[in-house]
Design a protein around this motif. Sequence first.
Motif, PDB file in Angstrom:
ATOM      1  N   ILE A   1       0.815  -1.218   0.000  1.00  0.00           N
ATOM      2  CA  ILE A   1       0.000   0.000   0.000  1.00  0.00           C
ATOM      3  C   ILE A   1       0.846   1.263   0.000  1.00  0.00           C
ATOM      4  O   ILE A   1       0.526   2.245  -0.678  1.00  0.00           O
ATOM      5  CB  ILE A   1      -0.943  -0.008   1.222  1.00  0.00           C
ATOM      6  N   SER A   2       1.960   1.253   0.727  1.00  0.00           N
ATOM      7  CA  SER A   2       2.733   2.482   0.913  1.00  0.00           C
ATOM      8  C   SER A   2       3.294   3.045  -0.389  1.00  0.00           C
ATOM      9  O   SER A   2       3.434   4.265  -0.527  1.00  0.00           O
ATOM     10  CB  SER A   2       3.869   2.248   1.914  1.00  0.00           C
ATOM     11  N   LYS A   3       3.598   2.195  -1.350  1.00  0.00           N
ATOM     12  CA  LYS A   3       4.184   2.713  -2.592  1.00  0.00           C
ATOM     13  C   LYS A   3       3.205   3.586  -3.368  1.00  0.00           C
ATOM     14  O   LYS A   3       3.620   4.407  -4.206  1.00  0.00           O
ATOM     15  CB  LYS A   3       4.690   1.571  -3.465  1.00  0.00           C
ATOM     16  N   HIS A   4       1.923   3.453  -3.080  1.00  0.00           N
ATOM     17  CA  HIS A   4       0.917   4.284  -3.745  1.00  0.00           C
ATOM     18  C   HIS A   4       0.757   5.641  -3.068  1.00  0.00           C
ATOM     19  O   HIS A   4      -0.029   6.476  -3.542  1.00  0.00           O
ATOM     20  CB  HIS A   4      -0.419   3.550  -3.784  1.00  0.00           C
ATOM     21  N   PHE A   5       1.473   5.866  -1.963  1.00  0.00           N
ATOM     22  CA  PHE A   5       1.395   7.142  -1.242  1.00  0.00           C
ATOM     23  C   PHE A   5       2.764   7.794  -1.093  1.00  0.00           C
ATOM     24  O   PHE A   5       2.971   8.605  -0.186  1.00  0.00           O
ATOM     25  CB  PHE A   5       0.754   6.918   0.131  1.00  0.00           C
ATOM     26  N   ARG A   6       3.685   7.446  -1.973  1.00  0.00           N
ATOM     27  CA  ARG A   6       5.006   8.068  -1.939  1.00  0.00           C
ATOM     28  C   ARG A   6       4.901   9.537  -2.345  1.00  0.00           C
ATOM     29  O   ARG A   6       3.979   9.931  -3.074  1.00  0.00           O
ATOM     30  CB  ARG A   6       5.962   7.316  -2.857  1.00  0.00           C
ATOM     31  N   PRO A   7       5.864  10.373  -1.890  1.00  0.00           N
ATOM     32  CA  PRO A   7       5.770  11.817  -2.151  1.00  0.00           C
ATOM     33  C   PRO A   7       5.560  12.182  -3.608  1.00  0.00           C
ATOM     34  O   PRO A   7       4.773  13.085  -3.914  1.00  0.00           O
ATOM     35  CB  PRO A   7       7.118  12.338  -1.620  1.00  0.00           C
ATOM     36  N   GLY A   8       6.251  11.508  -4.532  1.00  0.00           N
ATOM     37  CA  GLY A   8       6.098  11.850  -5.946  1.00  0.00           C
ATOM     38  C   GLY A   8       4.677  11.663  -6.444  1.00  0.00           C
ATOM     39  O   GLY A   8       4.133  12.518  -7.159  1.00  0.00           O
ATOM     40  N   ARG A   9       4.046  10.565  -6.058  1.00  0.00           N
ATOM     41  CA  ARG A   9       2.672  10.306  -6.480  1.00  0.00           C
ATOM     42  C   ARG A   9       1.701  11.272  -5.814  1.00  0.00           C
ATOM     43  O   ARG A   9       0.725  11.714  -6.425  1.00  0.00           O
ATOM     44  CB  ARG A   9       2.277   8.859  -6.170  1.00  0.00           C
ATOM     45  N   VAL A  10       1.983  11.613  -4.556  1.00  0.00           N
ATOM     46  CA  VAL A  10       1.107  12.540  -3.850  1.00  0.00           C
ATOM     47  C   VAL A  10       1.217  13.941  -4.425  1.00  0.00           C
ATOM     48  O   VAL A  10       0.208  14.649  -4.592  1.00  0.00           O
ATOM     49  CB  VAL A  10       1.445  12.547  -2.339  1.00  0.00           C
TER      50      VAL A  10
ATOM     51  N   GLY B   1      -0.124   7.597   5.169  1.00  0.00           N
ATOM     52  CA  GLY B   1      -0.726   8.686   4.403  1.00  0.00           C
ATOM     53  C   GLY B   1      -0.228  10.060   4.809  1.00  0.00           C
ATOM     54  O   GLY B   1      -0.842  11.070   4.468  1.00  0.00           O
ATOM     55  N   LEU B   2       0.921  10.123   5.483  1.00  0.00           N
ATOM     56  CA  LEU B   2       1.391  11.406   6.011  1.00  0.00           C
ATOM     57  C   LEU B   2       1.705  12.420   4.919  1.00  0.00           C
ATOM     58  O   LEU B   2       1.488  13.617   5.098  1.00  0.00           O
ATOM     59  CB  LEU B   2       2.583  11.202   6.947  1.00  0.00           C
TER      60      LEU B   2
END
Length: 417
Positions: free
Chosen positions: A107-116, A359-360
Amino acid sequence: MGESLDTTSDFTFNPRNPELIHNPAALFAEMRQNGGMHFEKSTGRLHVFTHAGAVATLRGKDGSMRWEESQTRRIGRDANQEYYVQAFKDFLDMKNGDDHRRVRQVISKHFRPGRVDALRPAIERRAHELIDEFEQAGTVELMDAFAKKLPLGTISDLLQVSHEDREVIAGQLKHFKLVFQFMPLSSTVVDELNAGLREVVVFFTQLIEKRRQNMGDDLLSDLIRETDAGKLTEAELLANTWGLFAGGSDSTAAAILNAVLTLTEHPDQLELLKDDWSLLSNAVEECLRYDGPGGGALRIFNEEMELEGVLVPPGTPVVAYKQSANLDPEWLPDAGVFDIRRKAVQHLSFGEGLHKCLGLHLARVTIGVAVQALFTRLGDVDVAADGVGWEFEAVPLRNPDRLQLEWEPSLATTGAR
């Protein structure tokens, strides 16, 4: 050799004390000055208030919520019979060991800074569209009109939950925040949790089935692909889909209100920010540190651990108060001062260790967009008399549920982008 747990401070601490809402800084300072820990003999819980103690608790290698056990403690009967307990057991934060690492990695790879960061333009557009609806009114109840809707819209778009469905589902998840706390749950709340989650699970089960028939480039389609590749089970897909929906909106809404309230209470810092928006990232971090919505995080350890010189027996519920830790002068000498020019510090509002909020990055972006849009568009904003409401059911979380703002409509920058 550490001291026995029974030798910790006997200074009284009530986790339902209203001061945790009205004046938490003073109460936490008193607790830190009186040993920094309190063992609650009636429940067997150890409450920890120092930064060092909270970090050690949250980073503890085998600390977990022990989901079923902790819920049984809360409701005073076998919690495994309750629907909400079964529904939550495959959610990321309730997983432990290798299962937790596997699900978090997926799940975490979908919320990395670049994607966010790629989501920022859409979040900004939504923020201004929401402000368009009330800027000429001169007053607004910010939670319902803005703070809830902004993050809810973002996570709904990521999962492709329709406008018609999102607020209905969010309403059925109204007790979501209470699940992560440790205080007793009344039979009424348990019944409402069970009923709401039944509806939520049915909705997301059907949504997953429909999405499988028409896959896209949205987050849910990505998670379905991960599941079909064997990286998640079907139960984990379901629990983390509705869990992301709930977690992606609820806590961020409270953080937005806390940030707006904190800035209005420190007008010198607000003017500094409005004069130099390059300080926005610093301001968001300082708002989260100084008065974030985080309450007590529960951990139970399989082995004896030494915490601030005290031996904690295995199986002892340990509650780390993140907000108190963030205000500890032993960690940050001027922790009681709100200063948006402060260089970023490792506050604990998003947690720490293996269960740190994944999700930070999205929360930071959303809070920053909200703060800049509101104070840019509305001009000089004041909090109305008796305009702040707090959700006492959620103690020790410090969650505002109402914030009434006022401003001069003629000074609002209509349509600004």
